[in-house]
Design a protein around this motif. Structure first.
Motif, PDB file in Angstrom:
ATOM      1  N   VAL A   8       0.841  -1.204   0.000  1.00 33.78           N
ATOM      2  CA  VAL A   8       0.000   0.000   0.000  1.00 33.78           C
ATOM      3  C   VAL A   8       0.872   1.249   0.000  1.00 33.78           C
ATOM      4  O   VAL A   8       1.825   1.356   0.774  1.00 33.78           O
ATOM      5  N   GLY A   9       0.527   2.165  -0.898  1.00 35.20           N
ATOM      6  CA  GLY A   9       1.289   3.405  -1.004  1.00 35.20           C
ATOM      7  C   GLY A   9       2.487   3.325  -1.931  1.00 35.20           C
ATOM      8  O   GLY A   9       3.084   4.351  -2.254  1.00 35.20           O
ATOM      9  N   ARG A  10       2.843   2.126  -2.332  1.00 30.29           N
ATOM     10  CA  ARG A  10       4.005   1.948  -3.219  1.00 30.29           C
ATOM     11  C   ARG A  10       3.613   1.377  -4.580  1.00 30.29           C
ATOM     12  O   ARG A  10       4.207   1.731  -5.595  1.00 30.29           O
ATOM     13  N   PHE A  11       2.639   0.473  -4.594  1.00 32.01           N
ATOM     14  CA  PHE A  11       2.204  -0.178  -5.830  1.00 32.01           C
ATOM     15  C   PHE A  11       0.829   0.359  -6.224  1.00 32.01           C
ATOM     16  O   PHE A  11      -0.013   0.636  -5.365  1.00 32.01           O
ATOM     17  N   THR A  12       0.606   0.431  -7.542  1.00 33.22           N
ATOM     18  CA  THR A  12      -0.693   0.848  -8.055  1.00 33.22           C
ATOM     19  C   THR A  12      -1.123  -0.089  -9.172  1.00 33.22           C
ATOM     20  O   THR A  12      -0.368  -0.309 -10.121  1.00 33.22           O
ATOM     21  N   ILE A  13      -2.330  -0.622  -9.043  1.00 34.15           N
ATOM     22  CA  ILE A  13      -2.870  -1.504 -10.073  1.00 34.15           C
ATOM     23  C   ILE A  13      -3.836  -0.715 -10.946  1.00 34.15           C
ATOM     24  O   ILE A  13      -4.578   0.139 -10.448  1.00 34.15           O
ATOM     25  N   SER A  14      -3.810  -1.014 -12.242  1.00 31.93           N
ATOM     26  CA  SER A  14      -4.747  -0.384 -13.161  1.00 31.93           C
ATOM     27  C   SER A  14      -5.152  -1.401 -14.226  1.00 31.93           C
ATOM     28  O   SER A  14      -4.472  -2.415 -14.412  1.00 31.93           O
ATOM     29  N   ARG A  15      -6.256  -1.118 -14.883  1.00 24.64           N
ATOM     30  CA  ARG A  15      -6.783  -2.033 -15.898  1.00 24.64           C
ATOM     31  C   ARG A  15      -7.265  -1.269 -17.104  1.00 24.64           C
ATOM     32  O   ARG A  15      -7.726  -0.134 -17.002  1.00 24.64           O
ATOM     33  N   ASP A  16      -7.179  -1.947 -18.239  1.00 24.13           N
ATOM     34  CA  ASP A  16      -7.855  -1.511 -19.448  1.00 24.13           C
ATOM     35  C   ASP A  16      -8.879  -2.593 -19.757  1.00 24.13           C
ATOM     36  O   ASP A  16      -8.531  -3.648 -20.303  1.00 24.13           O
ATOM     37  N   ASN A  17     -10.126  -2.348 -19.365  1.00 25.83           N
ATOM     38  CA  ASN A  17     -11.143  -3.388 -19.505  1.00 25.83           C
ATOM     39  C   ASN A  17     -11.377  -3.772 -20.958  1.00 25.83           C
ATOM     40  O   ASN A  17     -11.626  -4.942 -21.270  1.00 25.83           O
ATOM     41  N   ALA A  18     -11.316  -2.801 -21.835  1.00 24.14           N
ATOM     42  CA  ALA A  18     -11.572  -3.085 -23.242  1.00 24.14           C
ATOM     43  C   ALA A  18     -10.550  -4.055 -23.819  1.00 24.14           C
ATOM     44  O   ALA A  18     -10.853  -4.821 -24.735  1.00 24.14           O
ATOM     45  N   LYS A  19      -9.345  -4.012 -23.261  1.00 20.25           N
ATOM     46  CA  LYS A  19      -8.265  -4.871 -23.758  1.00 20.25           C
ATOM     47  C   LYS A  19      -7.989  -6.054 -22.844  1.00 20.25           C
ATOM     48  O   LYS A  19      -7.076  -6.840 -23.111  1.00 20.25           O
ATOM     49  N   ASN A  20      -8.756  -6.180 -21.750  1.00 16.67           N
ATOM     50  CA  ASN A  20      -8.490  -7.231 -20.766  1.00 16.67           C
ATOM     51  C   ASN A  20      -7.008  -7.240 -20.395  1.00 16.67           C
ATOM     52  O   ASN A  20      -6.341  -8.296 -20.413  1.00 16.67           O
ATOM     53  N   THR A  21      -6.513  -6.084 -20.064  1.00 21.50           N
ATOM     54  CA  THR A  21      -5.112  -5.922 -19.701  1.00 21.50           C
ATOM     55  C   THR A  21      -5.023  -5.291 -18.316  1.00 21.50           C
ATOM     56  O   THR A  21      -5.814  -4.398 -17.988  1.00 21.50           O
ATOM     57  N   VAL A  22      -4.065  -5.764 -17.542  1.00 22.20           N
ATOM     58  CA  VAL A  22      -3.866  -5.226 -16.196  1.00 22.20           C
ATOM     59  C   VAL A  22      -2.399  -4.846 -16.035  1.00 22.20           C
ATOM     60  O   VAL A  22      -1.508  -5.474 -16.625  1.00 22.20           O
ATOM     61  N   TYR A  23      -2.181  -3.787 -15.269  1.00 19.45           N
ATOM     62  CA  TYR A  23      -0.834  -3.264 -15.050  1.00 19.45           C
ATOM     63  C   TYR A  23      -0.561  -3.173 -13.553  1.00 19.45           C
ATOM     64  O   TYR A  23      -1.474  -3.004 -12.750  1.00 19.45           O
ATOM     65  N   LEU A  24       0.716  -3.237 -13.211  1.00 21.28           N
ATOM     66  CA  LEU A  24       1.124  -3.017 -11.828  1.00 21.28           C
ATOM     67  C   LEU A  24       2.320  -2.082 -11.836  1.00 21.28           C
ATOM     68  O   LEU A  24       3.409  -2.463 -12.281  1.00 21.28           O
ATOM     69  N   GLN A  25       2.112  -0.872 -11.380  1.00 23.13           N
ATOM     70  CA  GLN A  25       3.203   0.087 -11.237  1.00 23.13           C
ATOM     71  C   GLN A  25       3.794  -0.085  -9.844  1.00 23.13           C
ATOM     72  O   GLN A  25       3.082   0.068  -8.846  1.00 23.13           O
ATOM     73  N   MET A  26       5.062  -0.407  -9.788  1.00 25.60           N
ATOM     74  CA  MET A  26       5.733  -0.684  -8.517  1.00 25.60           C
ATOM     75  C   MET A  26       6.811   0.371  -8.281  1.00 25.60           C
ATOM     76  O   MET A  26       7.772   0.456  -9.053  1.00 25.60           O
ATOM     77  N   ASN A  27       6.624   1.167  -7.254  1.00 23.77           N
ATOM     78  CA  ASN A  27       7.581   2.207  -6.895  1.00 23.77           C
ATOM     79  C   ASN A  27       8.196   1.909  -5.535  1.00 23.77           C
ATOM     80  O   ASN A  27       7.668   1.099  -4.775  1.00 23.77           O
ATOM     81  N   SER A  28       9.295   2.574  -5.249  1.00 25.60           N
ATOM     82  CA  SER A  28       9.973   2.412  -3.961  1.00 25.60           C
ATOM     83  C   SER A  28      10.185   0.938  -3.637  1.00 25.60           C
ATOM     84  O   SER A  28       9.889   0.479  -2.523  1.00 25.60           O
ATOM     85  N   LEU A  29      10.683   0.213  -4.593  1.00 26.83           N
ATOM     86  CA  LEU A  29      10.853  -1.229  -4.432  1.00 26.83           C
ATOM     87  C   LEU A  29      11.869  -1.539  -3.341  1.00 26.83           C
ATOM     88  O   LEU A  29      12.860  -0.825  -3.151  1.00 26.83           O
ATOM     89  N   LYS A  30      11.598  -2.645  -2.654  1.00 25.77           N
ATOM     90  CA  LYS A  30      12.446  -3.110  -1.561  1.00 25.77           C
ATOM     91  C   LYS A  30      12.958  -4.516  -1.877  1.00 25.77           C
ATOM     92  O   LYS A  30      12.308  -5.253  -2.631  1.00 25.77           O
ATOM     93  N   PRO A  31      14.081  -4.908  -1.278  1.00 27.92           N
ATOM     94  CA  PRO A  31      14.572  -6.279  -1.515  1.00 27.92           C
ATOM     95  C   PRO A  31      13.530  -7.343  -1.196  1.00 27.92           C
ATOM     96  O   PRO A  31      13.484  -8.382  -1.878  1.00 27.92           O
TER      97      PRO A  31
END
Length: 115
Positions: free
Chosen positions: A64-87
């Motif tokens: 929470v606060g670091r990753f963001t999920i998004s979707r393009d429903n028309a394309k049945n595609t999902v994304y995950l933006q991952m920031n401030s990554l940790k080991p």
């Protein structure tokens, strides 16, 4: 038959960012739920984030606060933006999709975060 194809994994230093993508093929319908799970060595697969076609989201507390999920429903595609990554984010990330009576998984993409 629905197939999920992931892309975007790789090696990144701690504090860096990556963006994962997952495209579903073979589906003529909008998938109810799409999202991401991950599995680190020696650990069970765990939920990272999911998003319904209606827009509801659910995140693991650890992202929470670091990753963001998004979707393009028309394309049945999902994304995950991952920031401030940790080991501790190092794992194989699996795309996931659910539609009544069926669950689908991608082949997985490796994310490695170096300290």
């Amino acid at each position: 038959q629905v197939q999920l194809v992931e892309s975007g994994g790789g090696l990144v230093q701690a504090g860096g960012s990556l963006r994962l993508s997952c495209a579903a093929s073979g589906s003529s319908f909008r998938l109810n739920v799409m999202g991401w799970y991950r599995q680190a060595p020696g650990k069970q697969r765990e939920l990272v984030a999911i998003k319904t076609s209606a827009g509801s989201t659910n995140y693991a507390d650890s992202v929470v606060g670091r990753f963001t999920i998004s979707r393009d429903n028309a394309k049945n595609t999902v994304y995950l933006q991952m920031n401030s990554l940790k080991p501790e984010d190092t794992a194989v990330y699996y795309c996931y999709a659910f539609h009544p009576l069926s669950t689908y998984w991608g082949q997985g993409t490796q994310v490695t975060v170096s300290s």
